[in-house]
Design an enzyme around this catalytic site. Structure first.
Site, short mmCIF file in Angstrom:
data_model
loop_
_atom_site.label_atom_id
_atom_site.label_comp_id
_atom_site.label_asym_id
_atom_site.label_seq_id
_atom_site.Cartn_x
_atom_site.Cartn_y
_atom_site.Cartn_z
N ASN A 164 1.29 -1.23 -0.02
CA ASN A 164 -0.28 -0.56 -0.18
C ASN A 164 0.76 1.15 0.12
OD1 ASN A 164 -1.95 2.12 0.72
ND2 ASN A 164 -2.05 1.32 2.37
N TRP A 165 1.02 2.07 -0.82
CA TRP A 165 1.87 2.80 -1.53
C TRP A 165 1.62 4.73 -0.27
CZ3 TRP A 165 4.52 3.03 -7.04
CH2 TRP A 165 4.76 2.00 -7.06
N HIS B 273 -9.52 1.19 5.36
CA HIS B 273 -7.61 1.39 5.66
C HIS B 273 -8.19 1.75 6.54
CE1 HIS B 273 -3.41 2.43 6.43
NE2 HIS B 273 -3.13 1.27 5.90
N GLU C 238 -6.33 4.04 7.95
CA GLU C 238 -6.60 6.11 7.88
C GLU C 238 -7.44 6.28 7.26
OE1 GLU C 238 -2.80 5.82 6.10
OE2 GLU C 238 -1.69 5.04 7.23
N GLY D 222 3.02 1.58 10.80
CA GLY D 222 3.58 3.21 10.71
C GLY D 222 4.68 3.02 11.99
N SER E 137 3.96 -3.06 9.90
CA SER E 137 5.13 -2.72 10.08
C SER E 137 5.93 -3.73 9.24
CB SER E 137 5.67 -2.11 11.90
OG SER E 137 5.12 -1.07 11.88
N GLY F 41 2.86 -1.56 3.90
CA GLY F 41 3.38 0.28 3.78
C GLY F 41 4.48 0.46 3.59
N GLY F 42 5.38 1.33 5.29
CA GLY F 42 6.75 1.64 4.52
C GLY F 42 7.59 0.96 3.69
#
Ligand code: PEP
Length: 256
Positions: A13-14, A99, A101, A177, A217, A238-239
């Site tokens: 997921n960018w 999501h 967020e 994150g 993470s 993610g990251g």
């Protein structure tokens, strides 16, 4: 993971990162690192602006493209929104829905998640549906109650065939994150609960076929321990999905 029933899936997921040029560069770098991969499905979710180009450059690598969200209406006066049909038209096969967020910062509710899943299915997309508890909810012993509510509301009125196009992503919000991953055992406990709840919502047989990804993470050095758990079928990353090298290292969790 139980690859005889469920093919593992690693999805990146960018979020709000990468232009079209940066997207092209990522896939150029990724190509030699995932050449010949067939032990798992690979998916990348770029921002809307890069979906079309990503779907063109990712196809030869066998990487599927996902949107990060969609709106449930098919078209109309909904300034700023993007429909499931438009996402398909841009070359996507999946959409992330719900999501954390979106839930935290954009008022996403279980009801809107449910409408978006139905819209995604109506357009032929697979839905990657995110659930997960906040830190305060975990510390108050509410994890299962929160998951129960998100699953019951988000997946309301879906039929058994619908579940062949549902992927659940368990993402404890405190692990997203933050560099603080759930241990494989903590994640497995939540995944087992989710699968048993899906068994009650649909049927135990259908629940065995639904993939449940872990997110929070995930990095090259913790993926193998997570994937060794029986109910963890992949990851939503993610990251660590922003660099081709770390995304490929997660895809190649069994070593190459
Ligand atoms: C995510 O965005 O869904 C996520 C899990 O992010 P990260 O891997 O950076 O924690």
């Amino acid at each position: 993971m139980n690859p005889s029933i469920r093919k593992p899936l690693i999805a990146g997921n960018w979020k709000m990162y990468k232009t079209i040029g940066e997207t092209e560069e990522f896939f150029t770098q990724l190509e030699p690192l995932v050449n010949g991969v067939n032990h798992c499905e690979m998916v990348i979710a770029p921002p809307f602006t890069a979906l079309r180009r990503a779907s063109e450059v990712a196809a030869p690598l066998g990487v599927g493209i996902s949107a990060q969200d969609l709106y449930w209406e098919t078209e109309g006066a909904w300034t700023g929104e993007v429909s499931a049909k438009m996402i398909c038209d841009a070359g996507c096969r999946y959409s992330i829905i719900g999501h954390s967020e979106r839930r935290q910062f954009f008022s996403e509710s279980d009801r809107s998640v449910n409408r978006k899943i139905k819209a995604a299915h109506g357009a032929g997309l697979e839905a990657i549906v995110c659930v997960g508890e906040l830190l305060a909810e975990r510390e108050a012993g509410q994890t299962e109650k929160v998951l129960e509510k998100q699953l019951t509301g988000g997946l309301a009125a879906l039929t058994e065939p619908d579940f062949s196009r549902i992927i659940i992503a368990y993402e404890p919000v405190w692990a997203i994150g933050t560099g603080r991953t759930a241990t494989p055992e903590i994640a497995q406990e939540a995944h087992r609960f989710i699968r048993s709840r899906l068994g009650q919502l649909i049927s135990p047989g259908a629940a065995e076929r639904v993939r449940v990804l872990y997110g929070g993470s995930v990095k090259p050095d913790n993926i193998a321990g997570l994937m060794a758990q029986p109910d963890i079928d992949g990851a939503l990353v993610g990251g660590a999905s922003l660099q081709a090298k770390s995304f490929a290292a997660i895809v190649n969790f069994q070593g190459r």
